[in-house]
Design a protein around this motif. Structure first.
Motif, PDB file in Angstrom:
ATOM      1  N   ALA A 145      11.217   1.735   5.904  1.00 50.86           N
ATOM      2  CA  ALA A 145      12.666   1.365   5.086  1.00 50.86           C
ATOM      3  C   ALA A 145      12.828   0.075   4.644  1.00 50.86           C
ATOM      4  O   ALA A 145      13.121  -0.243   3.951  1.00 50.86           O
ATOM      5  CB  ALA A 145      13.642   1.948   5.994  1.00 50.86           C
ATOM      6  N   ALA A 146      12.307  -0.949   5.788  1.00 51.17           N
ATOM      7  CA  ALA A 146      12.389  -2.315   5.462  1.00 51.17           C
ATOM      8  C   ALA A 146      11.374  -2.782   4.500  1.00 51.17           C
ATOM      9  O   ALA A 146      11.828  -3.481   3.555  1.00 51.17           O
ATOM     10  CB  ALA A 146      12.282  -3.033   6.796  1.00 51.17           C
ATOM     11  N   MET A 147      10.386  -2.167   4.531  1.00 50.63           N
ATOM     12  CA  MET A 147       9.357  -2.586   3.398  1.00 50.63           C
ATOM     13  C   MET A 147       9.661  -2.238   2.081  1.00 50.63           C
ATOM     14  O   MET A 147       9.421  -2.604   1.179  1.00 50.63           O
ATOM     15  CB  MET A 147       7.892  -2.025   4.024  1.00 50.63           C
ATOM     16  CG  MET A 147       7.514  -2.648   5.246  1.00 50.63           C
ATOM     17  SD  MET A 147       5.772  -2.273   5.633  1.00 50.63           S
ATOM     18  CE  MET A 147       4.754  -3.028   4.313  1.00 50.63           C
ATOM     19  N   MET A 148      10.432  -0.619   2.088  1.00 54.13           N
ATOM     20  CA  MET A 148      10.578  -0.305   0.739  1.00 54.13           C
ATOM     21  C   MET A 148      12.085  -0.696   0.420  1.00 54.13           C
ATOM     22  O   MET A 148      12.022  -0.943  -0.993  1.00 54.13           O
ATOM     23  CB  MET A 148      10.987   1.397   1.157  1.00 54.13           C
ATOM     24  CG  MET A 148       9.808   2.248   1.481  1.00 54.13           C
ATOM     25  SD  MET A 148      10.334   3.999   1.495  1.00 54.13           S
ATOM     26  CE  MET A 148       8.757   4.703   1.832  1.00 54.13           C
ATOM     27  N   ARG A 149      12.709  -1.449   1.202  1.00 53.41           N
ATOM     28  CA  ARG A 149      13.676  -2.216   0.489  1.00 53.41           C
ATOM     29  C   ARG A 149      13.167  -3.554  -0.282  1.00 53.41           C
ATOM     30  O   ARG A 149      13.730  -3.807  -1.179  1.00 53.41           O
ATOM     31  CB  ARG A 149      14.872  -2.870   1.717  1.00 53.41           C
ATOM     32  CG  ARG A 149      16.045  -3.522   1.301  1.00 53.41           C
ATOM     33  CD  ARG A 149      16.958  -3.920   2.156  1.00 53.41           C
ATOM     34  NE  ARG A 149      17.420  -2.410   2.837  1.00 53.41           N
ATOM     35  CZ  ARG A 149      18.555  -1.671   2.223  1.00 53.41           C
ATOM     36  NH1 ARG A 149      18.875  -2.025   1.275  1.00 53.41           N
ATOM     37  NH2 ARG A 149      18.961  -0.618   2.922  1.00 53.41           N
ATOM     38  N   VAL A 150      12.264  -4.109   0.555  1.00 50.67           N
ATOM     39  CA  VAL A 150      11.552  -5.372  -0.189  1.00 50.67           C
ATOM     40  C   VAL A 150      10.982  -4.969  -1.635  1.00 50.67           C
ATOM     41  O   VAL A 150      11.494  -5.690  -2.526  1.00 50.67           O
ATOM     42  CB  VAL A 150      10.458  -5.956   0.702  1.00 50.67           C
ATOM     43  CG1 VAL A 150       9.840  -7.118  -0.135  1.00 50.67           C
ATOM     44  CG2 VAL A 150      11.027  -6.660   2.165  1.00 50.67           C
ATOM     45  N   ARG A 151      10.312  -3.832  -1.438  1.00 49.73           N
ATOM     46  CA  ARG A 151       9.778  -3.298  -2.552  1.00 49.73           C
ATOM     47  C   ARG A 151      10.804  -3.105  -4.010  1.00 49.73           C
ATOM     48  O   ARG A 151      10.603  -3.521  -5.140  1.00 49.73           O
ATOM     49  CB  ARG A 151       8.840  -2.187  -2.553  1.00 49.73           C
ATOM     50  CG  ARG A 151       7.582  -2.449  -1.416  1.00 49.73           C
ATOM     51  CD  ARG A 151       6.932  -0.984  -1.444  1.00 49.73           C
ATOM     52  NE  ARG A 151       5.931  -1.151  -0.461  1.00 49.73           N
ATOM     53  CZ  ARG A 151       5.000  -0.033  -0.308  1.00 49.73           C
ATOM     54  NH1 ARG A 151       5.241   0.974  -0.486  1.00 49.73           N
ATOM     55  NH2 ARG A 151       4.073  -0.594   0.541  1.00 49.73           N
ATOM     56  N   PHE A 430       3.881 -13.885  -1.422  1.00 48.60           N
ATOM     57  CA  PHE A 430       3.654 -13.709  -3.027  1.00 48.60           C
ATOM     58  C   PHE A 430       4.644 -12.593  -3.258  1.00 48.60           C
ATOM     59  O   PHE A 430       5.166 -12.601  -4.413  1.00 48.60           O
ATOM     60  CB  PHE A 430       2.286 -13.279  -3.361  1.00 48.60           C
ATOM     61  CG  PHE A 430       1.767 -13.303  -4.438  1.00 48.60           C
ATOM     62  CD1 PHE A 430       2.318 -14.254  -5.631  1.00 48.60           C
ATOM     63  CD2 PHE A 430       1.134 -12.190  -5.149  1.00 48.60           C
ATOM     64  CE1 PHE A 430       2.148 -14.053  -6.968  1.00 48.60           C
ATOM     65  CE2 PHE A 430       0.848 -12.040  -6.693  1.00 48.60           C
ATOM     66  CZ  PHE A 430       1.370 -12.915  -7.287  1.00 48.60           C
ATOM     67  N   ALA A 431       4.847 -11.768  -2.579  1.00 50.40           N
ATOM     68  CA  ALA A 431       6.012 -10.571  -2.785  1.00 50.40           C
ATOM     69  C   ALA A 431       5.482  -9.948  -3.672  1.00 50.40           C
ATOM     70  O   ALA A 431       6.581  -8.911  -4.238  1.00 50.40           O
ATOM     71  CB  ALA A 431       7.218 -11.093  -2.848  1.00 50.40           C
ATOM     72  N   TRP A 432       4.470  -9.694  -4.315  1.00 49.58           N
ATOM     73  CA  TRP A 432       3.874  -8.784  -5.359  1.00 49.58           C
ATOM     74  C   TRP A 432       2.404  -8.323  -5.055  1.00 49.58           C
ATOM     75  O   TRP A 432       1.544  -9.325  -4.614  1.00 49.58           O
ATOM     76  CB  TRP A 432       3.968  -9.554  -6.516  1.00 49.58           C
ATOM     77  CG  TRP A 432       3.837  -8.897  -7.755  1.00 49.58           C
ATOM     78  CD1 TRP A 432       2.504  -8.550  -8.491  1.00 49.58           C
ATOM     79  CD2 TRP A 432       4.700  -7.934  -8.288  1.00 49.58           C
ATOM     80  NE1 TRP A 432       2.865  -7.830  -9.552  1.00 49.58           N
ATOM     81  CE2 TRP A 432       4.005  -7.458  -9.516  1.00 49.58           C
ATOM     82  CE3 TRP A 432       6.207  -7.952  -8.392  1.00 49.58           C
ATOM     83  CZ2 TRP A 432       4.703  -6.370 -10.393  1.00 49.58           C
ATOM     84  CZ3 TRP A 432       6.726  -6.962  -9.109  1.00 49.58           C
ATOM     85  CH2 TRP A 432       5.806  -6.181 -10.257  1.00 49.58           C
ATOM     86  N   ARG A 433       2.007  -6.955  -5.385  1.00 46.50           N
ATOM     87  CA  ARG A 433       0.806  -6.694  -5.083  1.00 46.50           C
ATOM     88  C   ARG A 433       0.443  -6.473  -6.536  1.00 46.50           C
ATOM     89  O   ARG A 433       0.603  -5.727  -7.249  1.00 46.50           O
ATOM     90  CB  ARG A 433       0.811  -5.203  -4.424  1.00 46.50           C
ATOM     91  CG  ARG A 433      -0.560  -4.816  -4.206  1.00 46.50           C
ATOM     92  CD  ARG A 433      -0.411  -3.652  -3.019  1.00 46.50           C
ATOM     93  NE  ARG A 433       0.015  -4.178  -1.729  1.00 46.50           N
ATOM     94  CZ  ARG A 433      -0.738  -4.944  -0.852  1.00 46.50           C
ATOM     95  NH1 ARG A 433      -2.155  -5.128  -1.040  1.00 46.50           N
ATOM     96  NH2 ARG A 433      -0.344  -5.195   0.364  1.00 46.50           N
ATOM     97  N   PRO A 434      -0.821  -7.077  -6.927  1.00 48.03           N
ATOM     98  CA  PRO A 434      -1.206  -7.086  -8.034  1.00 48.03           C
ATOM     99  C   PRO A 434      -2.148  -5.994  -8.656  1.00 48.03           C
ATOM    100  O   PRO A 434      -2.335  -5.621  -9.723  1.00 48.03           O
ATOM    101  CB  PRO A 434      -2.126  -8.549  -8.271  1.00 48.03           C
ATOM    102  CG  PRO A 434      -2.666  -8.605  -6.978  1.00 48.03           C
ATOM    103  CD  PRO A 434      -1.551  -8.271  -6.234  1.00 48.03           C
ATOM    104  N   ALA A 435      -2.472  -5.245  -7.378  1.00 42.66           N
ATOM    105  CA  ALA A 435      -3.563  -3.950  -7.778  1.00 42.66           C
ATOM    106  C   ALA A 435      -3.075  -3.043  -6.618  1.00 42.66           C
ATOM    107  O   ALA A 435      -2.859  -3.324  -5.461  1.00 42.66           O
ATOM    108  CB  ALA A 435      -4.933  -4.432  -7.834  1.00 42.66           C
ATOM    109  N   THR A 436      -3.207  -1.714  -7.056  1.00 43.64           N
ATOM    110  CA  THR A 436      -2.719  -0.737  -5.932  1.00 43.64           C
ATOM    111  C   THR A 436      -3.676  -0.457  -5.167  1.00 43.64           C
ATOM    112  O   THR A 436      -4.941  -0.385  -5.393  1.00 43.64           O
ATOM    113  CB  THR A 436      -2.470   0.672  -6.918  1.00 43.64           C
ATOM    114  OG1 THR A 436      -1.478   0.591  -7.751  1.00 43.64           O
ATOM    115  CG2 THR A 436      -2.286   1.856  -6.137  1.00 43.64           C
TER     116      THR A 436
END
Length: 462
Positions: A145-151, A430-436
């Motif tokens: 849930a914490a990771m999903m909140r960041v997302r 970075f807080a962003w994933r550039p590729a799945t």
């Protein structure tokens, strides 16, 4: 939005489809033991025991099918080894054949993530994984849930997430755990936190800057400060970014998202600490009130800064927040910030640089990252580069000329606002994933969050 509690359940012998795990070492022996229909299906799938590969195995009846999933090591499951299968399998109930999912539960849950705020179609239903270790379910769900909140926070468009909305998110979480919320803005911000006010001044009419603080825990418990950069959108200011570089600047509050998620983990687990969360929230905009290259700015600490680049604004708002954190005499400070492009050039998107002024803290964070599969990479607070911050007219500059060692000089700038005796770690995420990747779709993502949480649990867990 998927109900996370539906993704994991205690195994009480209820009906479930089997998932067989194989690795390269045991694949041939396992295959020899399979009935002809399984071998034929695997041949048709062109199944190879490559980690992440999976196939459906037909049963004697049409509905009696099972699945096989290839993993790196069937005896030591990592957090992401079941994520691809969880994304692709039909909704239903599953159990692993002959072993517990363990760490793989996290990736299974996170494979259900969908950012659907702006979408009309419904997400597929849950795939439920059974475990005979029910005590592990709640901690896994909290981390997921914490990771999903960041997302969710990072994926939200900046038009829907400014300083006020970020404040509302902090207030909601704080209220759920009985934390005390303090928000400083307006004239009080200008007097007490001049850097935060200055960076946010260009947007002050529509999106007023503020310092958001949560205080939680009992007097007498060790005080821990968590600081997160909350630039809700970054144009670069008068040193305007080109459009390609501005495209993802909704994610420039990713440090705040990490800090808030970590604070929520601390409070939900009732870790015996006195938590101080600080989020300086601004929009770095362009207007007649924008700060300028060449301006000399005053910090809360009293140091003067010659502004050499309005696009190096994150360190400016963080220095006032760090100064405020230090005033409460914490025994530990962690900060998260989407601070420099130089960090991405050095280490790419997946590996956050870790800067720390304390060897024990650095070692604990690195070890926790290794244990959890959430890696960090130590970078130096190299004293030899401290001279790069010299100014001809002020105590320091915010961005040295030349661009050399950009992540290091940014960390050195922040170090000037933390006493050497106070253990401090800075994560340039970075807080962003550039590729799945399996369980990790393209878009906002958490880096170094589980590592920090594991470190805090190891230090303060009761």
């Amino acid at each position: 939005m998927i109900d996370l509690k539906a993704t994991l359940a205690p195994d009480r012998g209820q009906p479930a489809r089997a998932i067989h795990l194989v690795d390269a070492a045991g694949h041939d022996d396992w295959l020899r033991q399979q009935p002809p229909r399984h071998r034929a299906a695997l041949l048709a799938h062109r199944f190879k025991p490559t980690p992440g590969a999976f196939a459906i195995l037909p049963g004697e009846a049409a509905e009696a099918w099972s699945a096989v999933v290839a993993v790196k090591d069937a005896g030591a499951l990592g957090p992401w080894c079941l994520a691809r299968a969880a994304e692709a399998l039909p909704e239903g109930v599953y159990r692993l054949d002959a072993r517990e999912p363990g760490d793989a539960m996290l990736g299974w849950v996170l494979a259900h993530y969908r950012f659907d705020r702006y979408r009309s179609e419904e997400a597929p239903g849950p795939r439920t994984l059974l475990t005979s270790e029910p005590g592990r379910i709640e901690p896994v769900l909290r981390e997921a849930a914490a990771m999903m909140r960041v997302r969710d926070l990072v994926n939200t468009g900046a038009g829907d997430l400014g300083p006020a909305e970020l404040e509302a998110a902090v207030a909601e979480i704080g209220a759920a755990h009985g934390a005390r919320l303090t928000v400083t803005k307006g004239a009080d911000l200008e007097r007490g936190y001049p850097m935060i006010h200055t960076v946010g001044a260009a947007a002050i009419q529509a999106r007023a800057p503020r310092l958001i603080e949560l205080d939680w825990g009992r007097d007498g418990d060790p005080r821990v400060a968590i600081v997160g950069k909350g630039v809700c959108f970054d144009t670069g200011g008068l040193d305007l970014k080109p459009s390609a570089a501005m495209r993802l600047m909704k994610k420039d509050m990713g440090g705040a998202a990490h800090a808030l998620a970590l604070a929520e983990l601390v409070m939900a687990a009732r870790l015996p600490v006195r938590l101080h969360l600080l989020i300086p929230a601004v929009e770095n905009a362009v207007s007649g009130a924008a700060f300028r290259p060449g301006d000399v700015l005053r910090t809360r600490k009293g140091l003067s800064v010659e502004n050499t680049n309005t696009d190096a604004e994150g360190r400016l708002i963080l220095c006032d927040a760090l100064t405020r954190a230090v005033e409460e005499k914490p025994e530990l400070i962690l900060d998260y910030a989407t601070l420099t492009g130089a960090a991405r050039v050095a280490l790419g998107p997946d590996l956050p640089p870790l800067f720390a002024n304390d060897e024990g803290l650095a070692a604990d964070l690195l070890a926790a990252g290794e244990r959890t599969g959430d890696p960090l990479w130590r970078m130096p607070l190299w004293d030899g580069y401290d001279d790069m911050l010299k100014s001809d007219i002020a105590d320091m500059v915010n961005a040295p000329e030349g661009g050399f060692a950009g992540a290091i000089t940014a960390a050195l700038f922040l170090r000037r606002f933390v006493p050497p005796a106070t253990p401090w770690a800075h994560l340039d995420v970075f807080a962003w994933r550039p590729a799945t990747k399996p369980g990790r779709p393209k878009g906002g993502d958490a880096y170094g969050l589980r590592a920090a949480w594991a470190m805090l649990r190891a230090r303060y867990g009761a």
